[in-house]
Design a protein around this motif. Structure first.
Motif, PDB file in Angstrom:
ATOM      1  N   MET A 171       0.832  -1.201   0.000  1.00  0.00           N
ATOM      2  CA  MET A 171       0.000   0.000   0.000  1.00  0.00           C
ATOM      3  C   MET A 171       0.869   1.254   0.000  1.00  0.00           C
ATOM      4  SD  MET A 171      -2.390   1.484   3.070  1.00  0.00           S
ATOM      5  CE  MET A 171      -0.931   2.086   3.926  1.00  0.00           C
ATOM      6  N   VAL A 172       1.966   1.212   0.761  1.00  0.00           N
ATOM      7  CA  VAL A 172       2.819   2.382   0.914  1.00  0.00           C
ATOM      8  C   VAL A 172       3.552   2.708  -0.386  1.00  0.00           C
ATOM      9  CG1 VAL A 172       4.818   3.317   2.141  1.00  0.00           C
ATOM     10  CG2 VAL A 172       3.099   2.009   3.388  1.00  0.00           C
ATOM     11  N   ALA A 173       4.032   1.688  -1.084  1.00  0.00           N
ATOM     12  CA  ALA A 173       4.851   1.917  -2.286  1.00  0.00           C
ATOM     13  C   ALA A 173       4.117   2.731  -3.355  1.00  0.00           C
ATOM     14  CB  ALA A 173       5.338   0.575  -2.839  1.00  0.00           C
ATOM     15  N   PRO A 174       2.914   2.343  -3.800  1.00  0.00           N
ATOM     16  CA  PRO A 174       2.232   3.168  -4.798  1.00  0.00           C
ATOM     17  C   PRO A 174       1.818   4.540  -4.273  1.00  0.00           C
ATOM     18  CG  PRO A 174       0.801   1.367  -4.085  1.00  0.00           C
ATOM     19  CD  PRO A 174       2.153   1.103  -3.519  1.00  0.00           C
ATOM     20  N   LEU A 175       1.611   4.672  -2.951  1.00  0.00           N
ATOM     21  CA  LEU A 175       1.268   5.979  -2.392  1.00  0.00           C
ATOM     22  C   LEU A 175       2.454   6.938  -2.499  1.00  0.00           C
ATOM     23  CD1 LEU A 175      -0.927   7.619  -0.957  1.00  0.00           C
ATOM     24  CD2 LEU A 175       0.014   6.830   1.223  1.00  0.00           C
ATOM     25  N   VAL A 176       3.667   6.436  -2.239  1.00  0.00           N
ATOM     26  CA  VAL A 176       4.864   7.261  -2.391  1.00  0.00           C
ATOM     27  C   VAL A 176       5.058   7.636  -3.858  1.00  0.00           C
ATOM     28  CG1 VAL A 176       7.375   7.282  -2.167  1.00  0.00           C
ATOM     29  CG2 VAL A 176       5.979   6.291  -0.353  1.00  0.00           C
ATOM     30  N   TRP A 177       4.846   6.687  -4.750  1.00  0.00           N
ATOM     31  CA  TRP A 177       4.971   6.946  -6.181  1.00  0.00           C
ATOM     32  C   TRP A 177       3.917   7.971  -6.618  1.00  0.00           C
ATOM     33  CZ3 TRP A 177       4.881   2.609 -10.472  1.00  0.00           C
ATOM     34  CH2 TRP A 177       5.449   3.114 -11.646  1.00  0.00           C
ATOM     35  N   ALA A 178       2.711   7.872  -6.066  1.00  0.00           N
ATOM     36  CA  ALA A 178       1.650   8.824  -6.394  1.00  0.00           C
ATOM     37  C   ALA A 178       2.051  10.237  -5.972  1.00  0.00           C
ATOM     38  CB  ALA A 178       0.347   8.418  -5.699  1.00  0.00           C
ATOM     39  N   LEU A 179       2.701  10.368  -4.825  1.00  0.00           N
ATOM     40  CA  LEU A 179       3.162  11.680  -4.378  1.00  0.00           C
ATOM     41  C   LEU A 179       4.164  12.266  -5.364  1.00  0.00           C
ATOM     42  CD1 LEU A 179       3.431  13.954  -2.283  1.00  0.00           C
ATOM     43  CD2 LEU A 179       5.141  12.550  -1.108  1.00  0.00           C
ATOM     44  N   TRP A 180       5.090  11.443  -5.833  1.00  0.00           N
ATOM     45  CA  TRP A 180       6.093  11.911  -6.804  1.00  0.00           C
ATOM     46  C   TRP A 180       5.418  12.363  -8.098  1.00  0.00           C
ATOM     47  CZ3 TRP A 180       7.752   9.591 -11.527  1.00  0.00           C
ATOM     48  CH2 TRP A 180       8.843  10.230 -12.122  1.00  0.00           C
ATOM     49  N   LEU A 181       4.448  11.580  -8.585  1.00  0.00           N
ATOM     50  CA  LEU A 181       3.732  11.953  -9.803  1.00  0.00           C
ATOM     51  C   LEU A 181       2.946  13.245  -9.614  1.00  0.00           C
ATOM     52  CD1 LEU A 181       2.482   8.395 -10.817  1.00  0.00           C
ATOM     53  CD2 LEU A 181       4.047   9.826 -12.135  1.00  0.00           C
ATOM     54  N   TYR A 182       2.334  13.396  -8.447  1.00  0.00           N
ATOM     55  CA  TYR A 182       1.571  14.613  -8.161  1.00  0.00           C
ATOM     56  C   TYR A 182       2.490  15.827  -8.172  1.00  0.00           C
ATOM     57  CZ  TYR A 182      -1.377  17.921  -5.604  1.00  0.00           C
ATOM     58  OH  TYR A 182      -2.089  19.037  -5.230  1.00  0.00           O
ATOM     59  N   GLU A 183       3.652  15.708  -7.556  1.00  0.00           N
ATOM     60  CA  GLU A 183       4.586  16.838  -7.487  1.00  0.00           C
ATOM     61  C   GLU A 183       5.165  17.186  -8.854  1.00  0.00           C
ATOM     62  OE1 GLU A 183       5.095  18.796  -5.078  1.00  0.00           O
ATOM     63  OE2 GLU A 183       4.111  17.733  -3.445  1.00  0.00           O
ATOM     64  N   THR A 184       5.170  16.247  -9.786  1.00  0.00           N
ATOM     65  CA  THR A 184       5.675  16.521 -11.134  1.00  0.00           C
ATOM     66  C   THR A 184       4.558  16.881 -12.099  1.00  0.00           C
ATOM     67  OG1 THR A 184       5.630  14.133 -11.605  1.00  0.00           O
ATOM     68  CG2 THR A 184       7.712  15.071 -10.855  1.00  0.00           C
ATOM     69  N   GLY A 185       3.343  17.094 -11.585  1.00  0.00           N
ATOM     70  CA  GLY A 185       2.254  17.593 -12.398  1.00  0.00           C
ATOM     71  C   GLY A 185       1.428  16.559 -13.126  1.00  0.00           C
ATOM     72  N   ARG A 186       1.673  15.283 -12.905  1.00  0.00           N
ATOM     73  CA  ARG A 186       0.909  14.230 -13.595  1.00  0.00           C
ATOM     74  C   ARG A 186      -0.217  13.742 -12.680  1.00  0.00           C
ATOM     75  NH1 ARG A 186       6.283  11.160 -15.643  1.00  0.00           N
ATOM     76  NH2 ARG A 186       7.115  12.265 -13.837  1.00  0.00           N
ATOM     77  N   THR A 187      -1.265  14.560 -12.614  1.00  0.00           N
ATOM     78  CA  THR A 187      -2.331  14.345 -11.633  1.00  0.00           C
ATOM     79  C   THR A 187      -3.071  13.047 -11.858  1.00  0.00           C
ATOM     80  OG1 THR A 187      -2.601  16.748 -11.481  1.00  0.00           O
ATOM     81  CG2 THR A 187      -4.375  15.381 -10.590  1.00  0.00           C
ATOM     82  N   ARG A 188      -3.450  12.754 -13.103  1.00  0.00           N
ATOM     83  CA  ARG A 188      -4.244  11.539 -13.356  1.00  0.00           C
ATOM     84  C   ARG A 188      -3.461  10.283 -13.002  1.00  0.00           C
ATOM     85  NH1 ARG A 188      -5.778  14.822 -17.776  1.00  0.00           N
ATOM     86  NH2 ARG A 188      -7.991  15.375 -17.733  1.00  0.00           N
TER      87      ARG A 188
END
Length: 265
Positions: free
Chosen positions: A29-46
Motif C-alpha cells: 500500500m505504501v509503495a504506490p502511495l509514495v509513487w503517487a506523491l512523486w507523480l503529483y509533485e511533477t504535475g501528472r495528476t491523473r
C-alpha cells in the motif's frame, strides 16, 4: 534534499521489523502511495490518482486521500479512481459483501491500543458506540480541516496529517501501522513520529499477556514520548505545524538589490 534523509526510512527499526521481519503486506500500500506523491509533485495528476487508487485497492485506509490527489480535476479523478478500483474488484464480486462486513466489524466491534479510543472506553467508561462516534467525528473534523488548507499545504503534509490522525484516532493500532508514515516523515523529519521508531518496541509486551493486550504503563511507554514530542513541536514551531503561513498573493513591497562591481564597463 540530502540523501541521508532516506536513512530515516531505510534504517528505521520499525520498517525493518514490519516488512523485512514480519512481511506485513502494508508495504504494498505504501509503495504506490509514495509513487503517487512523486507523480503529483511533477504535475501528472491523473497518474497520481491512479497510483493512489492502487494503494487504496490494497488497503482502504488511503481512500479518503483520492480527492486530495485529484485537486481541481475531481470529475476526471473520480473516473480514473473508479476504473482502477472497480476492475480488479469484479473478480471478487461474490465475496465483496463479506469484505464490507469484515471491515465494519473490525472498526466497530474490536479495539486494541488506540490511545484516544481507550481513554474514552476504558479510562472514562464511555460505551463503545459513543467512543466510536467521538473518534470518528474527530477524524472527519481533521479531514475537513486539511481539505480547507489544501491550497496552502504541500501534499506530503496532507498525507502525514491524514495518516497520523487515522492512526491516533483508530480503535486498533498495531506497530506496523506506524510504518505507513515513515516515508513521509523522512521528507520532513518530525520528533513525535521518529520517537515511535524506539517506543514501538513496547508493543511486544503483548507476547507476555495471554489476553493479548497492553497494560496501562506499557501503553504509556508506547504513546507517551509521542504526545510529549507533539507538544514540544507545537511549542517550538509556534503553532505553524497546525496553521501554515498563507502564500503571498498579489504585489508586495519592492526590493532593490545593489551589487557593487569593479570595472563595471
Amino acid at each position: 534534499m540530502s540523501p541521508g534523509f532516506a536513512g530515516f526510512y531505510a534504517f528505521n527499526p520499525m520498517v525493518l521489523l514490519s516488512f523485512a521481519g514480519e512481511a506485513h503486506f502494508d508495504i504494498l500500500m505504501v509503495a504506490p502511495l509514495v509513487w503517487a506523491l512523486w507523480l503529483y509533485e511533477t504535475g501528472r495528476t491523473r497518474w497520481a490518482v491512479a497510483l493512489a487508487s492502487i494503494s487504496s485497492g490494497i488497503k482502504w485506509v488511503t481512500l479518503p486521500l483520492l480527492p486530495f490527489f485529484a485537486g481541481r480535476r475531481l470529475i476526471s479523478g473520480a473516473a480514473v479512481a473508479l476504473l482502477v478500483l472497480i476492475l480488479p474488484a469484479l473478480f471478487f464480486w461474490e465475496s465483496l459483501p463479506q469484505l464490507f462486513s469484515g471491515l465494519f466489524q473490525f472498526g466497530s466491534t474490536r479495539s486494541f491500543n488506540g490511545p484516544i479510543y481507550d481513554l474514552l472506553r476504558l479510562g472514562l467508561g464511555a460505551p463503545r458506540s459513543v467512543s466510536i462516534a467521538v473518534v470518528g467525528g474527530l477524524f472527519l473534523i481533521v479531514l475537513l480541516w486539511r481539505w480547507l488548507l489544501r491550497k496552502q499545504s504541500a501534499m506530503d503534509t496532507q498525507i502525514r496529517w491524514f495518516l497520523g490522525a487515522l492512526i491516533v484516532l483508530s480503535p486498533t493500532v498495531h506497530f506496523w501501522y506506524l510504518a505507513w508514515l515513515m516515508p513521509f516523515v523522512a521528507l520532513r523529519p518530525s520528533l513525535p513520529w521518529l520517537s515511535f521508531s524506539l517506543t514501538m518496541g513496547a508493543y511486544f509486551f503483548v507476547w507476555m499477556n495471554p489476553q493479548w493486550g497492553l497494560r496501562p504503563w506499557q501503553q504509556l511507554v508506547f504513546w507517551g514520548p509521542f504526545f510529549i514530542g507533539m507538544v514540544y513541536e507545537l511549542w517550538s514551531t509556534r503553532g505553524r505545524v497546525l496553521w501554515p503561513k498563507r502564500p503571498v498573493s498579489g504585489f508586495g513591497e519592492t526590493v532593490s538589490v545593489i551589487i557593487p562591481t569593479l570595472n563595471a564597463a
